[in-house]
Design a protein around this motif. Structure first.
Motif, PDB file in Angstrom:
ATOM      1  N   HIS A 125      -8.480  21.361   0.864  1.00  0.00           N
ATOM      2  CA  HIS A 125      -7.294  22.184   0.654  1.00  0.00           C
ATOM      3  C   HIS A 125      -7.199  22.512  -0.835  1.00  0.00           C
ATOM      4  O   HIS A 125      -7.295  21.612  -1.681  1.00  0.00           O
ATOM      5  CB  HIS A 125      -6.038  21.434   1.118  1.00  0.00           C
ATOM      6  N   PRO A 126      -7.019  23.778  -1.185  1.00  0.00           N
ATOM      7  CA  PRO A 126      -7.012  24.136  -2.609  1.00  0.00           C
ATOM      8  C   PRO A 126      -5.841  23.557  -3.385  1.00  0.00           C
ATOM      9  O   PRO A 126      -5.937  23.360  -4.595  1.00  0.00           O
ATOM     10  CB  PRO A 126      -6.951  25.673  -2.581  1.00  0.00           C
ATOM     11  N   GLY A 127      -4.727  23.256  -2.703  1.00  0.00           N
ATOM     12  CA  GLY A 127      -3.542  22.788  -3.423  1.00  0.00           C
ATOM     13  C   GLY A 127      -3.369  21.285  -3.429  1.00  0.00           C
ATOM     14  O   GLY A 127      -2.455  20.777  -4.099  1.00  0.00           O
ATOM     15  N   ILE A 128      -4.208  20.528  -2.712  1.00  0.00           N
ATOM     16  CA  ILE A 128      -4.054  19.076  -2.623  1.00  0.00           C
ATOM     17  C   ILE A 128      -5.411  18.425  -2.872  1.00  0.00           C
ATOM     18  O   ILE A 128      -6.382  18.706  -2.163  1.00  0.00           O
ATOM     19  CB  ILE A 128      -3.508  18.642  -1.245  1.00  0.00           C
ATOM     20  N   THR A 153       0.832  -1.211   0.000  1.00  0.00           N
ATOM     21  CA  THR A 153       0.000   0.000   0.000  1.00  0.00           C
ATOM     22  C   THR A 153       0.864   1.258   0.000  1.00  0.00           C
ATOM     23  O   THR A 153       0.478   2.281  -0.574  1.00  0.00           O
ATOM     24  CB  THR A 153      -0.947   0.015   1.208  1.00  0.00           C
ATOM     25  N   GLY A 154       2.034   1.169   0.622  1.00  0.00           N
ATOM     26  CA  GLY A 154       2.962   2.306   0.563  1.00  0.00           C
ATOM     27  C   GLY A 154       3.418   2.580  -0.858  1.00  0.00           C
ATOM     28  O   GLY A 154       3.588   3.744  -1.259  1.00  0.00           O
ATOM     29  N   SER A 155       3.605   1.508  -1.637  1.00  0.00           N
ATOM     30  CA  SER A 155       3.991   1.705  -3.035  1.00  0.00           C
ATOM     31  C   SER A 155       2.856   2.333  -3.833  1.00  0.00           C
ATOM     32  O   SER A 155       3.094   3.121  -4.755  1.00  0.00           O
ATOM     33  CB  SER A 155       4.397   0.364  -3.660  1.00  0.00           C
ATOM     34  N   VAL A 156       1.611   2.003  -3.477  1.00  0.00           N
ATOM     35  CA  VAL A 156       0.461   2.628  -4.142  1.00  0.00           C
ATOM     36  C   VAL A 156       0.449   4.126  -3.860  1.00  0.00           C
ATOM     37  O   VAL A 156       0.173   4.948  -4.750  1.00  0.00           O
ATOM     38  CB  VAL A 156      -0.854   1.971  -3.682  1.00  0.00           C
ATOM     39  N   VAL A 157       0.756   4.493  -2.629  1.00  0.00           N
ATOM     40  CA  VAL A 157       0.853   5.917  -2.278  1.00  0.00           C
ATOM     41  C   VAL A 157       1.887   6.596  -3.167  1.00  0.00           C
ATOM     42  O   VAL A 157       1.671   7.696  -3.682  1.00  0.00           O
ATOM     43  CB  VAL A 157       1.220   6.083  -0.790  1.00  0.00           C
ATOM     44  N   ARG A 158       3.021   5.909  -3.375  1.00  0.00           N
ATOM     45  CA  ARG A 158       4.107   6.516  -4.135  1.00  0.00           C
ATOM     46  C   ARG A 158       3.756   6.677  -5.605  1.00  0.00           C
ATOM     47  O   ARG A 158       3.962   7.746  -6.190  1.00  0.00           O
ATOM     48  CB  ARG A 158       5.384   5.684  -3.968  1.00  0.00           C
ATOM     49  N   VAL A 159       3.224   5.611  -6.223  1.00  0.00           N
ATOM     50  CA  VAL A 159       2.992   5.679  -7.671  1.00  0.00           C
ATOM     51  C   VAL A 159       1.813   6.574  -8.022  1.00  0.00           C
ATOM     52  O   VAL A 159       1.706   7.031  -9.170  1.00  0.00           O
ATOM     53  CB  VAL A 159       2.774   4.265  -8.262  1.00  0.00           C
ATOM     54  N   THR A 160       0.923   6.839  -7.070  1.00  0.00           N
ATOM     55  CA  THR A 160      -0.191   7.754  -7.336  1.00  0.00           C
ATOM     56  C   THR A 160       0.160   9.203  -6.998  1.00  0.00           C
ATOM     57  O   THR A 160      -0.688  10.083  -7.117  1.00  0.00           O
ATOM     58  CB  THR A 160      -1.438   7.344  -6.532  1.00  0.00           C
ATOM     59  N   GLY A 161       1.406   9.426  -6.566  1.00  0.00           N
ATOM     60  CA  GLY A 161       1.823  10.791  -6.231  1.00  0.00           C
ATOM     61  C   GLY A 161       1.148  11.339  -4.994  1.00  0.00           C
ATOM     62  O   GLY A 161       0.978  12.554  -4.866  1.00  0.00           O
ATOM     63  N   SER A 162       0.783  10.425  -4.066  1.00  0.00           N
ATOM     64  CA  SER A 162       0.033  10.834  -2.877  1.00  0.00           C
ATOM     65  C   SER A 162       0.885  10.917  -1.624  1.00  0.00           C
ATOM     66  O   SER A 162       0.354  11.008  -0.515  1.00  0.00           O
ATOM     67  CB  SER A 162      -1.127   9.847  -2.637  1.00  0.00           C
ATOM     68  N   GLY A 163       2.195  10.854  -1.785  1.00  0.00           N
ATOM     69  CA  GLY A 163       3.071  10.810  -0.624  1.00  0.00           C
ATOM     70  C   GLY A 163       2.951  12.004   0.301  1.00  0.00           C
ATOM     71  O   GLY A 163       3.183  11.880   1.507  1.00  0.00           O
ATOM     72  N   LEU A 164       2.615  13.149  -0.252  1.00  0.00           N
ATOM     73  CA  LEU A 164       2.425  14.346   0.571  1.00  0.00           C
ATOM     74  C   LEU A 164       0.957  14.752   0.599  1.00  0.00           C
ATOM     75  O   LEU A 164       0.631  15.922   0.776  1.00  0.00           O
ATOM     76  CB  LEU A 164       3.302  15.502   0.063  1.00  0.00           C
ATOM     77  N   GLY A 165       0.070  13.773   0.411  1.00  0.00           N
ATOM     78  CA  GLY A 165      -1.362  14.051   0.548  1.00  0.00           C
ATOM     79  C   GLY A 165      -1.687  14.537   1.947  1.00  0.00           C
ATOM     80  O   GLY A 165      -2.586  15.355   2.145  1.00  0.00           O
ATOM     81  N   ALA A 214      -8.524  15.895  -2.937  1.00  0.00           N
ATOM     82  CA  ALA A 214      -9.097  15.077  -1.860  1.00  0.00           C
ATOM     83  C   ALA A 214      -8.694  13.610  -2.002  1.00  0.00           C
ATOM     84  O   ALA A 214      -8.390  12.935  -1.007  1.00  0.00           O
ATOM     85  CB  ALA A 214     -10.614  15.215  -1.860  1.00  0.00           C
ATOM     86  N   LEU A 215      -8.663  13.082  -3.242  1.00  0.00           N
ATOM     87  CA  LEU A 215      -8.289  11.683  -3.443  1.00  0.00           C
ATOM     88  C   LEU A 215      -6.860  11.438  -2.989  1.00  0.00           C
ATOM     89  O   LEU A 215      -6.558  10.422  -2.351  1.00  0.00           O
ATOM     90  CB  LEU A 215      -8.451  11.320  -4.924  1.00  0.00           C
ATOM     91  N   THR A 216      -5.976  12.370  -3.322  1.00  0.00           N
ATOM     92  CA  THR A 216      -4.579  12.249  -2.895  1.00  0.00           C
ATOM     93  C   THR A 216      -4.472  12.201  -1.375  1.00  0.00           C
ATOM     94  O   THR A 216      -3.717  11.403  -0.809  1.00  0.00           O
ATOM     95  CB  THR A 216      -3.766  13.431  -3.448  1.00  0.00           C
ATOM     96  N   GLN A 217      -5.239  13.046  -0.709  1.00  0.00           N
ATOM     97  CA  GLN A 217      -5.219  13.064   0.751  1.00  0.00           C
ATOM     98  C   GLN A 217      -5.677  11.725   1.321  1.00  0.00           C
ATOM     99  O   GLN A 217      -5.052  11.175   2.232  1.00  0.00           O
ATOM    100  CB  GLN A 217      -6.123  14.174   1.282  1.00  0.00           C
TER     101      GLN A 217
END
Length: 322
Positions: free
Chosen positions: A64-67, A35-47, A69-72
């Motif tokens: 948040h206007p800059g992030i 699941t950590g790799s899923v976070v990485r490949v979806t660009g969600s590491g700083l969600g 909701a899915l990423t978070q």
């Protein structure tokens, strides 16, 4: 006569239950790496850009206007899985402490589970605070592989029995130890490929400047070295008449390594697509678990009945004659 304490009246943990909990620990430790790799490949590491809160003053995601909701929520869901790993690790420790007679190695392996989760949480926190710097992501993954390895040892140690005996001679054990060292280097090289690759967890994160081709070549060279050691180990196991159970573990390891190597080649040829990255991390956890099982198979516990019989039978020289 003094009444036994409450803890003394609790039945000892059955070996089957201890083994099931240890198997859950293997799945949990490997699963959270995937699941950590899923976070990485979806660009969600700083969600969730802060830690331990997702946002300053909020444990959960907020608009948040800059992030997005899915990423978070992708990042926050990965954090929530930590609580599942904590629960499984805690149950493993409680079960090991309640095993009677208590076995030192079983207890220490069980202790390593919650301690490892705490260490992973701290490493993950620093990784977020450092903006997903590639050199901070590496130990996060490697710690998960170490915990998978220890969880497999816990599975094997959960089997009740008498004294521990070796199942293979020193030459085979030496080859397994050497192959384990090379496997560790192979995993480190894999993190270097990731560090140079496109999947940083966030678009603004700097990458390792050595390039993917050079790191992939290093990774491939170590894979061939590992395969060579596995071939030598196979001949040694059959020449020394190793137990059938250990040979089965060996063939499982060979099959998983071959599949992982093929997947890595396809992944590189296709330009490192996101889905294959997550599958490759799953494969790394599977290889680690299979190698750990081979390591654990170099010893076994004698059946308790045999151990008791050996102690109870009187030596012939001391037997009383009629």
């Amino acid at each position: 006569m003094a009444r036994p304490s409450f803890l003394a009246r609790i039945p000892s943990t059955p070996p089957a239950l201890m083994r099931r909990l240890a198997l859950l620990a293997v799945l949990a430790q490997g699963g959270i790496a995937v699941t950590g790799s899923v976070v990485r490949v979806t660009g969600s590491g700083l969600g969730c850009p802060t830690w331990p809160n997702c946002f300053p003053g909020s444990l959960v995601p907020v608009a948040h206007p800059g992030i997005a909701a899915l990423t978070q929520w992708i990042e926050f869901s990965n954090r929530l899985l930590t609580f599942v790993v904590v629960a499984v690790s805690g149950f493993c420790l409680l079960a090991a402490l309640n095993t009677r007679p208590r076995r030192r190695r079983l207890t220490w392996l069980a202790v390593a589970m919650p301690l490892g989760v705490v260490a992973q949480a701290v490493i993950g926190g620093f990784t977020v605070l450092l903006g997903l710097a590639w050199w901070s992501v590496m130990p996060h993954f490697l710690a998960s592989m170490l915990l998978v390895w220890l969880a497999v040892q816990l599975v094997d140690e959960a089997t009740a029995g008498g004294p521990v005996v070796r199942t293979v001679p020193g030459a085979a054990r030496g080859l397994i130890m050497l192959s384990t060292v090379v496997l560790g280097a192979l995993l480190v090289a894999g993190t270097l490929v990731t560090a140079a690759g496109p999947h940083a967890g966030d678009a603004s994160t700097p990458r390792l400047g050595l390039g993917v081709p050079a790191m992939a070549q290093l990774h491939a060279d170590l894979l061939f070295a590992y395969l060579g050691l596995l071939a030598g180990l196979g001949f040694t196991l059959f020449a020394t008449h190793a137990p059938a159970a250990l040979k089965r573990r060996y063939w499982v390891l060979v099959a998983v390594v071959a599949a992982q190597g093929a997947l890595g080649g396809i992944q590189y040829a296709l330009g490192v697509p996101e889905v294959l990255v997550a599958l490759h991390v799953l494969g790394a956890a599977a290889v680690t678990a299979a190698a750990a099982a081979v390591w654990a198979g170099t010893t076994r516990r004698e059946p308790l009945a045999d151990a008791v019989a050996d102690v109870s039978v009187e030596p012939p020289a001391l037997a009383t004659r009629p």
